[in-house]
Design an enzyme around this catalytic site. Structure first.
Site, PDB file in Angstrom:
ATOM      1  N   CYS A 142       0.847  -1.181   0.000  1.00  0.00           N
ATOM      2  CA  CYS A 142       0.000   0.000   0.000  1.00  0.00           C
ATOM      3  C   CYS A 142       0.887   1.236   0.000  1.00  0.00           C
ATOM      4  O   CYS A 142       2.110   1.148   0.045  1.00  0.00           O
ATOM      5  CB  CYS A 142      -0.899   0.036   1.246  1.00  0.00           C
ATOM      6  SG  CYS A 142      -1.828  -1.478   1.557  1.00  0.00           S
ATOM      7  N   ARG A 143       0.283   2.375  -0.059  1.00  0.00           N
ATOM      8  CA  ARG A 143       0.925   3.661   0.181  1.00  0.00           C
ATOM      9  C   ARG A 143       0.066   4.390   1.203  1.00  0.00           C
ATOM     10  O   ARG A 143      -1.169   4.353   1.125  1.00  0.00           O
ATOM     11  CB  ARG A 143       1.012   4.509  -1.087  1.00  0.00           C
ATOM     12  CG  ARG A 143       1.746   3.899  -2.271  1.00  0.00           C
ATOM     13  CD  ARG A 143       3.279   4.033  -2.163  1.00  0.00           C
ATOM     14  NE  ARG A 143       3.860   2.951  -1.373  1.00  0.00           N
ATOM     15  CZ  ARG A 143       5.175   2.864  -1.100  1.00  0.00           C
ATOM     16  NH1 ARG A 143       6.027   3.788  -1.537  1.00  0.00           N
ATOM     17  NH2 ARG A 143       5.633   1.846  -0.396  1.00  0.00           N
TER      18      ARG A 143
END
Length: 275
Positions: free
Chosen positions: A2-3
């Site tokens: 993810c970010r």
């Protein structure tokens, strides 16, 4: 993978932080610049933010790509906040949890996100899951690795641990149980930010006394962004950023111990006047 991103500072529209920058979290959903695992974060997104005089954050989460949600575009344009945590998701494994698996997870004043993956999931964390009270297991929002990691962190917070210690001890415990896991955790109360760099990138941008941003990667080309070394705990407020090395439990010759006391204070130099 993810970010994710957390912000403390003057009131800003969500869009100014998450959409407008050249390399914003919005853009990182399909074109991250520094993501080490995975390429597209299109399995959901979420943002949690704090309203004035309300310590309990609001959340907006969806199981669709952030670029496909026109309602979020309107929300981001008009909602302003002094603190937020947002994430775009690349699911480790397929699941049916939908938006329940999208960060941020929440309880009380806290918002939480996990950028990474637990190796050997779910078998590797079965012993740790069994250590939680049954009511906490039954209250999990989703059946993914991030939700269980959040339950482990939350159990420590409710037991009285301060935020950085809760993250550090959870990372060391999970890393011992599931070697090779990537455990970049991000936690905010709306007043402080705690984060770990463990297996993927983490950066921060600090203007002491004004704003602090902690993110998986810089959202613009400001030269004052600083990278957090791997195996590090970050504890931040609006005035300072403290970095503490974390020891890999495989190198300690025994069970995981508490993280060492904060040993380094880092803050960005004042910005030069723009011309």
């Amino acid at each position: 993978m993810c970010r994710h991103l957390a912000y403390l500072g003057p009131a800003e529209p969500l869009g100014r932080l998450l959409v407008e920058p050249a390399h914003s979290l919005f853009r990182q959903s399909w074109a991250p610049r520094r993501q080490r695992y995975g390429t597209v974060n299109a399995d959901g997104f979420g943002v949690g933010w704090y309203a004035e005089e309300d310590p309990v954050p609001a959340r907006y989460r969806r199981a669709v790509p952030i670029w496909g949600d026109q309602s979020f575009a309107d929300l981001a344009r008009v909602v302003r906040t002094t603190a937020l945590l947002a994430a775009v998701r690349d699911a480790t494994v397929a699941g049916a949890d939908g938006e329940a698996a999208a960060a941020p997870f929440a309880a009380g004043p806290w918002l939480f996100s996990h950028n990474g993956a637990v190796a050997g999931w779910p078998d590797s964390l079965a012993p740790l899951a069994c250590s939680l009270p049954p009511t906490e297991l039954l209250s999990l929002e989703a059946r993914c690795d991030s939700a269980l990691v959040w339950a482990l962190v939350l159990n420590r917070l409710r037991g009285g641990d301060e935020e950085g210690q809760a993250l550090a001890d959870t990372v060391l415990e999970v890393a011992a149980a599931a070697p090779g896991s990537r455990l970049n955790l991000l936690l905010t109360s709306g007043e402080t930010i705690a984060a770990t760099a463990w297996g993927d990138t983490l950066w921060y941008l600090a203007e002491p006394g004004r704003r602090t941003v902690v993110a998986s990667e810089p959202y613009d080309d400001d030269p004052h962004w600083q990278e957090v070394p791997d195996r590090t705990l970050l504890a931040a407020s609006r005035t300072d950023v403290l970095l503490t090395p974390l020891k890999d439990p495989r190198e300690q010759g025994g069970p995981p111990e508490h993280g060492e006391p904060h040993t380094h204070m880092a803050s960005a130099p004042p910005k030069e006047p723009r011309t």
